[in-house]
Structures are given as structure tokens and as C-alpha cells.
Design an enzyme around this catalytic site. Structure first.
Site, PDB file in Angstrom:
ATOM      1  CG  ASN A  75      -1.985   1.070   1.104  1.00 56.03           C
ATOM      2  OD1 ASN A  75      -1.878   2.130   0.109  1.00 56.03           O
ATOM      3  ND2 ASN A  75      -2.948   1.045   2.060  1.00 56.03           N
ATOM      4  CG  ASP A  76       2.022   3.018   3.704  1.00 58.91           C
ATOM      5  OD1 ASP A  76       0.714   3.520   3.448  1.00 58.91           O
ATOM      6  OD2 ASP A  76       2.283   2.581   4.741  1.00 58.91           O
TER       7      ASP A  76
END
Lengths: 94, 469
Positions: free
Chosen positions: B397-398
Site C-alpha cells: 500500500n504505502d
């Protein structure tokens, strides 16, 4: 050996380590950690000396426990590294 | 030969050769082809070091030593065989703690029986320089031990990955560190046991205090850092013993861990100090969450994903920690194989901090028999997203968040990220829309027109896609 010669070896080995580790491919960083773990257990040498020496029973037992712990690491570290490295395969040529 | 003398040239030579073997072991890791030979060099070096020590010392207790090696060896070997590849970060943390504890035990044994280590003068006093080395050895060893135990508990899920913040922790930590260094200095003038054991106790404490405020996402740095400490501990004991094998190894391992920590910090665009200070991800969740949840996003099914990828010319797969948690790597490789049969070009893109330790994703993909020449690092593949038809993000995600490039207020601003949004279509496998990454920030990619969210368990989703292909 006197302190300065030991220090020289240490400082030079730090430089060797610096250049050798930068040349390790990022894909193998996990095996790198596993194998550095195994080799840092060379501290077993100290534990062996302590457990081999006569004179102090407490030092001997401390040494023996140290030998056992370092052995877990040596055998475990090299075996798990070998297991990981065996997985890295190239694409099969068709 | 009776009492072994450290000046025996053959012994020194043997330890030197062992040290060189360890250098070659690391050197071998520059490519997968040479790595297996490198590992054998490591084993030879270790055998040489242990063998030399046993031969040159009057061994009063060979059966006990043999027993200790056998017990430890069997335990280590069985663990190494059985451990799941996804659990590698925990295992490495656990192994670090053992090195730390072994260093503590050796230092304690040397303190109790200094004659065996040839570090006493005629009056029975331990050499001043040896006391400093011993003090540093036990301090670093103890920090490595308790820090690694906490890291293990966090990685293994026995302890929450959330940072635990004590009030005034910087003050407590710096005070404890200063006390340790002060006492080691005092140890030079007074070798009484209370000094030695207070240093030991404080060091165990500081190791614990240093790691509890560090959150799950920063674990790659922590694991690398503890790796480095275990090396410095071995080096400090090497000084005490005047043993070249230990000094060379300690320096190698110490620099290795330090370089890995640096690489991990750079990959997150964070300074080492800010990682050590801890608390990342604790406050960010409050600021990042709220507003975005009601924005429109598209949901896709496994069939849609299969269809899109079958039509594509090239697909780039971006695995992250979520893939490891779901154990989806084997299903993922199967998906890749089916796509390749359809004539799709499949590549894997790996962010340096994906997962919980350096190189974690590479090992998992290798375990699933993904050929390593299909796996690329961030800087080698980032330019290819613009030409790719599909970017398949699974459990990351990040590391895909474009806010890192555009939003100066974002906690991850400046972190190098994979440019997934440049691909024609982004397929984003995620458990639910609610959760945010470890940094606690919303990801702009979710709401883009060309993004399709595949909400399910990563393994289940990939298996469904495989069925539809």
C-alpha cells in the site's frame, strides 16, 4: 598481539565489510542477514575457551550454555541460508 | 601442547583464514550463482575456527562441550528445516537474540575466570583495556538480546506492532545510556562485581526500552540494526580474546547490518534517528483517516481481473507484506505462469521496504519458484510502469502511494515509491477499503479512474483469478 595491531585489523575489516556488503544484490538481503547471523556466532570460540578452562565452575557453565546457544545459531543459520539459496533459480530455457 | 599461548603463529594463521572464509561467504552473495559456494566457505570458516580452538586448548570437559554443541546443533537444524519462509523475519530476530545472549555469557565467563582468557596481570587484576572491551561486549550483547526478543515478539504477533510510548522516554533512554557508559568508565578503576552486573542489568533494560516504541513498519530497520549490534558484540569479545576471526567477523557483520539499516531508511526517506526515536504510525492514523472514505471507487471481481490481464501485453506484479500474511506467493506464481502461457509479459516489482525485513519478498517469490530474473528492484523497473498495461498490487500500500511524490503534508512525503498509477490499469488487491497502510495514510490510487479494487483475502482472490484464467 598488542592493542594497536588488533585495532588495525578491525578497522581494515570494517572497510572490507563496507565494500563487500554494498556488492550484495538486494534480492539476497534476507540470506545475507541469515548468514551474517551464523558467522557472528564465531563468538562460540570465546564460549569454548570458557567451558574448556579449569578453575571456575561457574565460568565453565556459563561457557557451556554459550556454546549451546551459539551452536543453535551456527547450525540453524547456515542451514536456513542454504535452504533459501537453493530456491533462487533462473528461468528455465524453453 | 599444554597451556595455549595466543602468540602461536599457526593458531593465529588458522583464525585469519577463518576470517577470510567469512569474507568470501559474504562476497558470494553478490549473485545467486555464487551464493551457494559462498555459504560453504562460511561453514568451512566456522569449522576451522571451532576446530582450532578445540585443538589448541587443554580441554577438561570434552563430553560436556560435545553435548552442548549437539543439543544446540540439533535444535538449530530442526528449526532451520521446519520454519516457514514467511516467518523468516521472526527467525532472524530470534537468532540475533541468541548471539547477544552468547556474548553476554562469554563476557560474564571471562569476568569470572579471566586467567583462561589471558587478560590478567601478575597481581590478578584484569587489564584496563580488557575491562573496557568486556564492558562494551556485555553491554552491546545485552542490548542485542533484549532488543531482539522484543522485535521477535512484535514480528511474531505475540506483542502488538503498535508503538508503545512511555512518557519522557527520550530522557529515560539517554539517561540509561549515559549511566552504562559512565559505569564502563568506572569499571576501569574498580573491577568489583556490582559494577559489572549493574552494566549488564541496565543494558538489558535499555535494549527493551529502545525497541518498544518502534512500530511494525519500521521493523526492517530494527532487524537490520540488531544485526549490526550482534556483529559489534562479537567484535568487542574478539578484542578481549585477541582473536582475529572474531574481529573480522564482527566488523563484517557490524558493517553489513549498518548498511542494511541505511538502505532501509533511505527507502523510507526517514533518518535513522527518527526511526530510533520511534512512534511512527501512531499519530498519523488520526490525521490521515477521516475525509476520504466516501469518495467513489470501483470494485472489480476475479473474472474482471482475469479478463483484463489476459488481454494485456505486459503485467507488473507488486507484492507487499499482505501477500506474505496471506501466504499467497504460490498462487501468485501460478497466476503468473498462466499469464505467460497466454503470451503476457510478467514482471515483479519489489520495493526495498516491502515486507518486514530486507529482501523478504525476494525470498518468498523464490520459494514459490519465481525465477529471480523476472524480479526487479524499484529503480530498475519504475520507468516501465508507463508502458505496462496492468499493475497488479497485492498486499502493498504505502509503497505505491503517489502522495509521497505530491503531498508535502503526507507523513510519507519524499519516500521513493513505485509509479503504479502510470500503468493503464491498476488492480489493487486489498482486504477491505477501511484499513490503511502502516503509515496510516489514505492512498490516492484507490480512487483513480483506471483503478479496480479487488477486495478479498489476497490468496483467495489470486486463486479465483487463476480459476478464471
Amino acid at each position: 598481539m598488542d592493542f594497536i595491531s588488533i585495532l588495525s585489523i578491525f578497522v581494515l575489516a570494517c572497510f572490507v565489510g563496507y565494500y563487500v556488503v554494498w556488492s550484495v544484490t538486494p534480492a539476497l538481503h534476507t540470506p545475507l542477514m541469515a548468514v551474517t547471523n551464523a558467522i557472528s556466532s564465531v563468538i562460540i570460540v570465546g564460549a569454548l575457551i570458557a567451558s574448556a578452562a579449569a578453575g571456575s565452575p561457574s565460568a565453565k557453565w556459563l561457557g557451556l550454555v554459550g556454546v549451546a546457544l551459539a551452536s543453535v545459531n551456527i547450525f540453524g543459520g547456515f542451514a536456513v541460508t542454504a535452504r533459501m539459496l537453493a530456491m533462487y533459480k533462473k528461468k528455465e530455457k524453453k | 601442547m599444554h597451556e595455549a599461548t595466543p602468540v602461536n603463529p599457526w593458531v593465529a594463521l588458522a583464525y585469519l583464514i577463518a576470517g577470510v572464509c567469512f569474507i568470501l561467504a559474504l562476497r558470494g552473495l553478490s549473485s545467486p550463482e555464487s551464493s551457494r559456494r559462498g555459504n560453504r566457505f562460511g561453514m568451512i570458516g566456522m569449522g576451522l575456527a571451532v576446530g582450532t580452538t578445540l585443538i589448541t586448548h587443554e580441554i577438561a570437559s570434552l563430553p560436556e562441550i560435545g553435548g552442548a554443541i549437539a543439543i544446540g546443533g540439533v535444535i538449530g537444524f530442526v528449526i532451520a528445516r521446519k520454519i516457514a519462509m514467511t516467518a523468516m523475519p521472526q527467525l532472524v530476530a530470534a537468532f540475533h537474540s541468541l548471539v547477544g545472549m552468547a556474548a553476554v555469557l562469554v563476557a560474564a565467563a571471562a569476568y569470572q575466570n579471566p586467567e583462561a582468557f589471558h587478560i590478567v596481570d601478575a597481581a590478578g587484576q584484569i587489564f584496563a583495556v580488557s575491562r573496557v572491551e568486556m564492558g562494551l561486549g556485555i553491554a552491546i550483547g545485552a542490548i542485542t538480546f533484549s532488543g531482539s526478543v522484543i522485535a521477535f515478539l512484535k514480528l511474531n504477533g505475540n506483542m502488538s506492532g503498535k508503538p508503545i510510548m512511555l512518557p519522557a522516554r527520550h530522557f529515560i533512554n539517554l539517561g540509561t545510556l549515559a549511566a552504562i557508559l559512565g559505569l564502563i568508565g568506572y569499571f576501569v578503576t574498580d573491577q568489583s562485581p556490582w559494577v559489572f552486573w549493574t552494566v549488564t542489568a541496565l543494558s538489558f533494560l535499555i535494549g527493551f526500552l529502545l525497541i518498544i516504541p518502534i512500530g511494525g513498519a519500521d521493523m526492517p530497520v530494527v532487524v537490520s540494526m540488531l544485526n549490526s549490534y550482534s556483529g559489534w558484540a562479537a567484535a568487542a569479545m574478539g578484542f578481549t580474546l585477541s582473536n582475529t576471526a572474531m574481529i573480522i567477523t564482527g566488523a563484517l557483520v557490524g558493517s553489513s547490518g549498518a548498511i542494511l539499516s541505511y538502505i532501509m531508511c533511505r527507502a523510507m526517506n526517514r533518518s535513522f534517528i527518527s526511526v530510533i526515536a520511534g512512534g511512527f504510525g501512531a499519530e498519523a492514523a488520526i490525521t490521515g483517516g477521516g475525509a476520504a472514505t466516501d469518495r467513489p471507487w470501483k470494485r472489480g471481481s476475479a473474472e474482471d481481473a482475469a479478463f483484463l490481464m489476459k488481454q494485456a501485453e505486459s503485467v507488473i506484479i507488486i507484492p507487499g507484506y499482505g501477500m506474505a500474511v496471506a501466504q499467497a506467493q504460490h498462487a501468485l506464481r501460478e497466476m503468473g505462469d498462466l499469464l505467460k502461457e497466454e503470451g503476457v509479459k510478467v514482471k515483479y516489482a519489489i520495493h526495498p521496504v516491502a515486507g518486514r525485513m530486507p529482501g523478504h519478498m525476494n525470498v518468498l517469490l523464490a520459494e514459490a519458484s519465481v525465477p529471480y530474473d523476472e524480479v526487479f528492484e524499484l529503480e530498475d523497473i519504475n520507468s516501465e510502469f508507463a508502458q505496462a498495461d496492468v499493475a497488479f498490487v497485492i498486499g502493498a500500500n504505502d509503497v505505491t502511494n503517489p502522495a509521497a511524490k505530491t503531498d508535502k503534508t503526507s507523513p510519507i512525503y519524499g519516500m521513493p515509491v513505485l509509479d503504479v498509477e502510470k500503468a493503464k490499469t491498476v488492480l489493487f488487491v486489498k482486504r477491505s477499503m477501511g484499513g490503511v497502510g502502516y503509515a496510516g495514510v489514505d492512498n490516492e490510487v484507490f480512487y483513480m479512474d483506471n483503478t479496480m479494487m479487488l477486495l478479498a483475502d489476497a490468496k483467495k482472490m489470486v486463486e479465483d483469478i487463476v480459476k478464471s484464467l
